[in-house]
Every structure is written in C-alpha cells, then in structure tokens.
Design a protein around this motif. Sequence first.
Motif, PDB file in Angstrom:
ATOM      1  N   SER A 124       1.001  -1.175  -0.022  1.00  0.00           N
ATOM      2  CA  SER A 124       0.051   0.059  -0.141  1.00  0.00           C
ATOM      3  C   SER A 124       0.935   1.410   0.099  1.00  0.00           C
ATOM      4  O   SER A 124       0.531   2.181  -0.664  1.00  0.00           O
ATOM      5  N   HIS A 125       2.071   1.253   0.683  1.00  0.00           N
ATOM      6  CA  HIS A 125       2.869   2.488   0.579  1.00  0.00           C
ATOM      7  C   HIS A 125       3.524   2.691  -0.625  1.00  0.00           C
ATOM      8  O   HIS A 125       3.696   3.740  -1.004  1.00  0.00           O
ATOM      9  N   SER A 127       1.836   2.354  -3.529  1.00  0.00           N
ATOM     10  CA  SER A 127       0.734   3.114  -4.339  1.00  0.00           C
ATOM     11  C   SER A 127       0.731   4.525  -3.726  1.00  0.00           C
ATOM     12  O   SER A 127       0.345   5.351  -4.481  1.00  0.00           O
ATOM     13  N   ARG A 128       0.895   4.792  -2.337  1.00  0.00           N
ATOM     14  CA  ARG A 128       1.047   6.098  -1.801  1.00  0.00           C
ATOM     15  C   ARG A 128       2.190   7.031  -2.505  1.00  0.00           C
ATOM     16  O   ARG A 128       2.063   8.010  -2.644  1.00  0.00           O
ATOM     17  N   GLN A 131       1.521   8.305  -5.609  1.00  0.00           N
ATOM     18  CA  GLN A 131       0.545   9.312  -5.619  1.00  0.00           C
ATOM     19  C   GLN A 131       1.384  10.563  -5.182  1.00  0.00           C
ATOM     20  O   GLN A 131       1.039  11.707  -5.709  1.00  0.00           O
ATOM     21  N   ASN A 132       2.378  10.437  -4.408  1.00  0.00           N
ATOM     22  CA  ASN A 132       3.078  11.606  -3.678  1.00  0.00           C
ATOM     23  C   ASN A 132       4.016  12.182  -4.761  1.00  0.00           C
ATOM     24  O   ASN A 132       4.331  12.987  -5.192  1.00  0.00           O
TER      25      ASN A 132
END
Length: 220
Positions: A124-125, A127-128, A131-132
């Motif tokens: 999940s991180h 994917s984050r 986004q960042n």
Amino acid sequence: MKKHLPLLKKSLFFKGMSDQEILSILHCVEARILSRQSGEYIFHAGDRTSEMGLVLQGSVLTVQETLWGHRNIMAKVGPGDFFGEPYAASPGSVLNINVTACEDCEILMLRISRILTTCPTACSHHSRLIQNLVSVLSGKLLLFNEKITHMSKRTTREKLLSYLSSESIRQGKRSFDIPYNRQQLADYLCVERAAMSAELSKLQKEGLLKTNRSHFELYI
C-alpha cells in the motif's frame, strides 16, 4: 539511511509514511547516496538517466546553458526537494539541463522505474508513493509556469517586480530572503546582471523596496 529519516519524512515524496515504510521504499528503488563538492556536476546536458535525485544536504542548481555560455537557471533545489524526475520518468529522453552542486552536498539517487512499476508485493505504501510522486511533479509544473510568468514580462523592472511579488506572496511576508545571489537571480530571470542591478537601485530610490544581498523588503 536511517539518519536521514527526519528529513525524508518532511519531504512531500514520503508524505504519510512511517519510518519502516520509507526504509522499505528506499530498498525497493535501489536508493544510493551521492556526494558532490561545490561546482561539480551531477548531470550533464546530453546525458540520459533512470534516476532522480533528492537533496539531503546542501543545494544544487538546474541550469540550461548554450554552447556560447548563456545561462538560464531553472531552479535552485535544497534539502528535501527533487531534480531530474521528468527525464528519469521518460526512458531514453536526453537531458537539456546541467545539474551542478551549488555547495558541498549529499544526494539520494532513486531509480524511478522501480517507482512507476508496482512491486511484487503490491504494498500500500508503494501506491501512496506513486500518488506522492504525482504531487511532486504537479508542484514542479506550477513552479515552471511561475517562471514563465516572470520571463514573459517585457522589461527587467517588470520581471523583478513579478518575481519579488510572487516570493512575498509565497512566503507570506514583505521581508524575506530569496534562494539566489545576484548573478543567479539575473540568470533565473534571463536578464543582464548590470541592467538588473541598475533597476534594483532605481526601485530602492523610488522607495518600493530595500535590499541587502539576498534579503528584500517590499513597500507599497
């Protein structure tokens, strides 16, 4: 890498991530630390790169230079900020900028291809992080558009006032420091230093501003 975590956590690129998630990402993107002394090159125009850089210490300049030595400073990049992202994200693209150390610096190099592809565990991180990265690129686009706004002004005076007004608004105060020295500011605005210095003197005599080196106070 652990000693750099306080800085990395402040970077938009790692926003919302825990220490362990950041360390996991650094391993995933094959992070490495590069040291450069003042004046040394990180990237040359004509290079290709699969890595982008995050400044850990010191600062770097991204500069377009012609064969005749004319300089156009695109940005000064300090701790926690990035450079080289668009080129690293476009496989095979050739850099049209030089990136040099403005002072002795340490840089974290990140292999962007590992960021743009989902890792085997689909964490999940990760994917984050993608986004960042989009947020980082959007921010750089806004800064580039701002530079175009300044450069589109017809006179040196108008370019100066446009830039200083923008910096005042961005920092939220009328008394502020800019990241450039006089020559760098002239190169950023694409004007002659002598003409810029003359305009600054006129603006001070007119009571519109006061300046000392990289410090400015604006009056309305």
